[in-house]
Every structure is written in C-alpha cells, then in structure tokens.
Design a protein around this motif. Structure first.
Motif, PDB file in Angstrom:
ATOM      1  N   PHE A 165      17.664  62.898  89.137  1.00  0.00           N
ATOM      2  CA  PHE A 165      18.250  61.803  89.915  1.00  0.00           C
ATOM      3  C   PHE A 165      17.787  60.451  89.389  1.00  0.00           C
ATOM      4  N   ILE A 166      16.507  60.369  89.077  1.00  0.00           N
ATOM      5  CA  ILE A 166      15.935  59.114  88.596  1.00  0.00           C
ATOM      6  C   ILE A 166      16.551  58.700  87.266  1.00  0.00           C
ATOM      7  N   LYS A 167      16.713  59.678  86.370  1.00  0.00           N
ATOM      8  CA  LYS A 167      17.323  59.366  85.071  1.00  0.00           C
ATOM      9  C   LYS A 167      18.724  58.831  85.269  1.00  0.00           C
ATOM     10  N   LYS A 174      20.450  63.094  80.701  1.00  0.00           N
ATOM     11  CA  LYS A 174      19.646  64.149  81.322  1.00  0.00           C
ATOM     12  C   LYS A 174      18.422  64.536  80.502  1.00  0.00           C
ATOM     13  N   ASP A 175      18.593  64.488  79.159  1.00  0.00           N
ATOM     14  CA  ASP A 175      17.500  64.965  78.317  1.00  0.00           C
ATOM     15  C   ASP A 175      16.563  63.839  77.895  1.00  0.00           C
ATOM     16  N   TYR A 176      16.709  62.684  78.528  1.00  0.00           N
ATOM     17  CA  TYR A 176      15.885  61.537  78.189  1.00  0.00           C
ATOM     18  C   TYR A 176      14.431  61.789  78.586  1.00  0.00           C
ATOM     19  N   GLU A 177      13.508  61.427  77.688  1.00  0.00           N
ATOM     20  CA  GLU A 177      12.100  61.600  78.028  1.00  0.00           C
ATOM     21  C   GLU A 177      11.563  60.305  78.626  1.00  0.00           C
ATOM     22  N   LEU A 178      11.155  60.369  79.869  1.00  0.00           N
ATOM     23  CA  LEU A 178      10.672  59.173  80.559  1.00  0.00           C
ATOM     24  C   LEU A 178       9.328  58.740  79.976  1.00  0.00           C
ATOM     25  N   LYS A 179       9.265  57.494  79.574  1.00  0.00           N
ATOM     26  CA  LYS A 179       8.003  56.935  79.093  1.00  0.00           C
ATOM     27  C   LYS A 179       7.789  55.621  79.821  1.00  0.00           C
ATOM     28  N   SER A 180       6.642  55.482  80.452  1.00  0.00           N
ATOM     29  CA  SER A 180       6.435  54.305  81.292  1.00  0.00           C
ATOM     30  C   SER A 180       6.506  53.015  80.480  1.00  0.00           C
ATOM     31  N   THR A 181       6.099  53.100  79.208  1.00  0.00           N
ATOM     32  CA  THR A 181       6.092  51.869  78.410  1.00  0.00           C
ATOM     33  C   THR A 181       7.503  51.386  78.075  1.00  0.00           C
ATOM     34  N   ARG A 182       8.473  52.272  78.232  1.00  0.00           N
ATOM     35  CA  ARG A 182       9.836  51.891  77.882  1.00  0.00           C
ATOM     36  C   ARG A 182      10.633  51.418  79.102  1.00  0.00           C
ATOM     37  N   LYS A 228      11.842  46.635  87.216  1.00  0.00           N
ATOM     38  CA  LYS A 228      12.705  47.145  88.285  1.00  0.00           C
ATOM     39  C   LYS A 228      12.799  48.670  88.219  1.00  0.00           C
ATOM     40  N   GLN A 229      12.968  49.164  86.991  1.00  0.00           N
ATOM     41  CA  GLN A 229      13.026  50.615  86.820  1.00  0.00           C
ATOM     42  C   GLN A 229      11.744  51.267  87.298  1.00  0.00           C
ATOM     43  N   TYR A 230      10.647  50.622  86.989  1.00  0.00           N
ATOM     44  CA  TYR A 230       9.333  51.101  87.418  1.00  0.00           C
ATOM     45  C   TYR A 230       9.283  51.222  88.939  1.00  0.00           C
ATOM     46  N   ALA A 231       9.716  50.146  89.591  1.00  0.00           N
ATOM     47  CA  ALA A 231       9.684  50.118  91.064  1.00  0.00           C
ATOM     48  C   ALA A 231      10.596  51.192  91.650  1.00  0.00           C
TER      49      ALA A 231
END
Length: 281
Positions: A185-187, A194-202, A206-209
């Motif tokens: 859902f977040i992606k 769907k296959d995106y790898e979440l990386k906090s640095t990227r 707003k996305q972070y929040a």
DNA sequence: GCGTAGTTGCAAAAGAAGTT
DNA sequence: AACTTCTTTTGCAACTACGC
C-alpha cells in the motif's frame, strides 16, 4: 471527485443481508447518513441520530455501535467515518483522512501504554514465573528481524564511530501478512512499483511522514542499541566477532519476553546469517 | 480542568451446546 | 439429568481529542 461519487452511489445501492435481524435498522441508518451526514463537515452525534431516526429496535449509544455501526464498518461498499463531532459517511479523501487520523492517534496512544506496561513488567520481572497456557503458547509465534549499521570493529573509529543493532518484533503470522500488505500500500501511496526497494535515504520528507503514519498502525515493537566505540573499554570489544555477538545478545535479551516460539531473521550482510544464528541458541 | 464526543474492552448474565 | 464449556447480549467504564 468521480471516486467520491462512486462511493456515494455504492452506499445508495447498499442492501442488508436478508437474514440479518438488524438489517432493517442498518438500512435506516445508511439512509439517514446519506441524507444528513454526507462527509465529515456534516457529522452528527450518535445521540442525535438516536433521536431522529425511527429505528425498529431500541438502542443505547453503545448498543447502536455494537449492533449497527461496527458491523456496517465491515461492509465493503461504505464506511461510517468518525470524528469528535460525530459520525458521517465517507465520500472523499478529506473524510477518509479525518477518520484515518482519528484511528491512528487512538492506536498510537494505546500502544504507548502497552509499551510502558511491558517495560514495567520486564523491569519488575512480573513474568518470571508466569506460565502461559501451553495450548495457546504454541500459537503465538514471534518474528524478530535484526539488522545492524556500522561495523563491529574498533579499527576506524574516526570514520565509523558507532555500531548500531536494531530489532523489529512482530507477533504472529497474520501480522506479517498485514505488514506485507501495508508495504504494498505504501509503495502505491508514494507512486512506486510493487518491486521497489524502500530506502529511507531515497525518500523526501513528505514520503517519510506518510510512511511513518501508515506503519504506526501496525503493532510491532522496536528496539535498538547504539554502541559508542569511543566509550567501550572491555577487552572483548576489540574482537569483532565477540563484539558482534555481545551486541546481539544484549539486544535480544532486552527485546525478549519468554513467551512462545521465535523465528529470527538476520539481515544478509556479510554472510553471518546461519553462523551467528546458530550461536545464539 | 471540566464536559462532551466516539469507541471498545470488560464483566455479568443469559443462553446454547456439548459431555459425562 | 446434571455439569461444564463456549457464545451472545448488554451496559459500564475508561481511553483520547477537543472546545470552553
């Protein structure tokens, strides 16, 4: 706006299950909401709803919740939103956001209490001689995900002054599924495949929040320990292997409560996976 | 700080369904 | 038939947020 309209139309077409004894009253409530409580700006208190709708049965505030409102929230074609002003029919993003915030804040507040009680229980060793019903204990499975940042070596302290280990604890398999769904859902929410790898640095702020808000609903526990290499004096710390093991021992002992079965998941880094996992148990 | 809003866990009671 | 165990019903109490 098209989507909002669609939801409203769905609510208009909604019919109760014919053998639901509360079906008629559910339909009455939905019709009333459609007429008077469309969107959060038109929220009406349950008290007033009770006064104005001619229900078949008699209801108290709680009875209406238990018998009518809560079951209606399990339906797929409509959702009764809530705020501190009253209940309303969700139609657009604002309505959904209001209600999601309401629930999220509530859950967060309760979880704060939960964490604190667990902490106190642990500190006072309340569970030391506590035997949980063994039938139930087998059903509770814990999943602990471990990851580290930095290296467990005192060699390059200037460039690498910290060693951090972290653990994420999940109860039960359905929570894992829930988390997987949430991540999907977040992606979608931040417009990634769907296959995106979440990386906090990227991520931007707003996305972070958004992500933190979404994840805060999941009932996980998190613990992390940061070792400041500068301050470490013990002899064992000069050996990366024992440092590493000590760090995870410390973390796991802290994170553990002795209930149920445990699955450990280490990050793949450095191929330590099986080796260290074997050494812990 | 108090009152009011919605929500939900809890406990008591009542009912249903197994078990001996 | 008596006993036990599970489920359902129901109102209370407690929680937070918010406005005064």
């Amino acid at each position: 706006m098209r989507k909002g309209k669609k939801l409203r139309e769905k609510a208009e077409r909604w019919v109760p299950n014919p053998n639901d004894p509360s079906g008629d009253d559910k339909k009455l409530l939905v019709e009333f909401l459609l007429k008077h409580c469309d969107g959060y700006k038109n929220a009406i208190s349950i008290g007033r709803v009770l006064q104005e709708v001619r229900f078949k049965d008699e209801y108290t505030r709680e009875l209406l919740q238990h018998r009518i409102i809560v079951p209606l929230r399990e339906e797929n074609d409509l959702f009764i939103g809530t705020s501190n002003k009253g209940i309303f029919l969700i139609n657009d993003a604002d309505d959904a956001y209001k209600t999601i915030s309401f629930y999220t804040n509530r859950i967060r507040a309760e979880k704060k209490h939960l964490r604190n009680l667990k902490k106190i229980a642990k500190k006072n060793e309340l569970f030391k001689s506590f035997n949980i019903d063994p039938k139930r204990a087998n059903k509770i499975k814990k999943y602990i995900y471990l990851d580290e940042s930095g290296v467990p070596s005192l060699k390059n302290m200037k460039t690498d002054p910290y060693f951090i280990v972290g653990a994420l604890v999940l109860d039960g398999t359905d929570l894992r599924r829930q988390l997987a769904r949430k991540l999907a859902f977040i992606k979608d929410l931040i417009g990634k495949p769907k296959d995106y790898e979440l990386k906090s640095t990227r991520l931007n702020e707003k996305q972070y929040a958004d992500i933190l808000r979404e994840l805060s609903i999941i009932d996980y526990e998190f613990a992390a320990i940061c070792f400041i290499k500068d301050k470490l004096t013990g002899h064992g710390f000069s050996y990366p292997k024992s440092f590493y093991k000590y760090a995870y021992d410390f973390l796991i002992n802290d994170v553990f409560d002795d209930i149920g079965e445990v699955n450990l998941y280490f990050d793949e880094y450095g191929g330590v996976n099986t080796k260290f996992q074997a050494e812990f148990f």
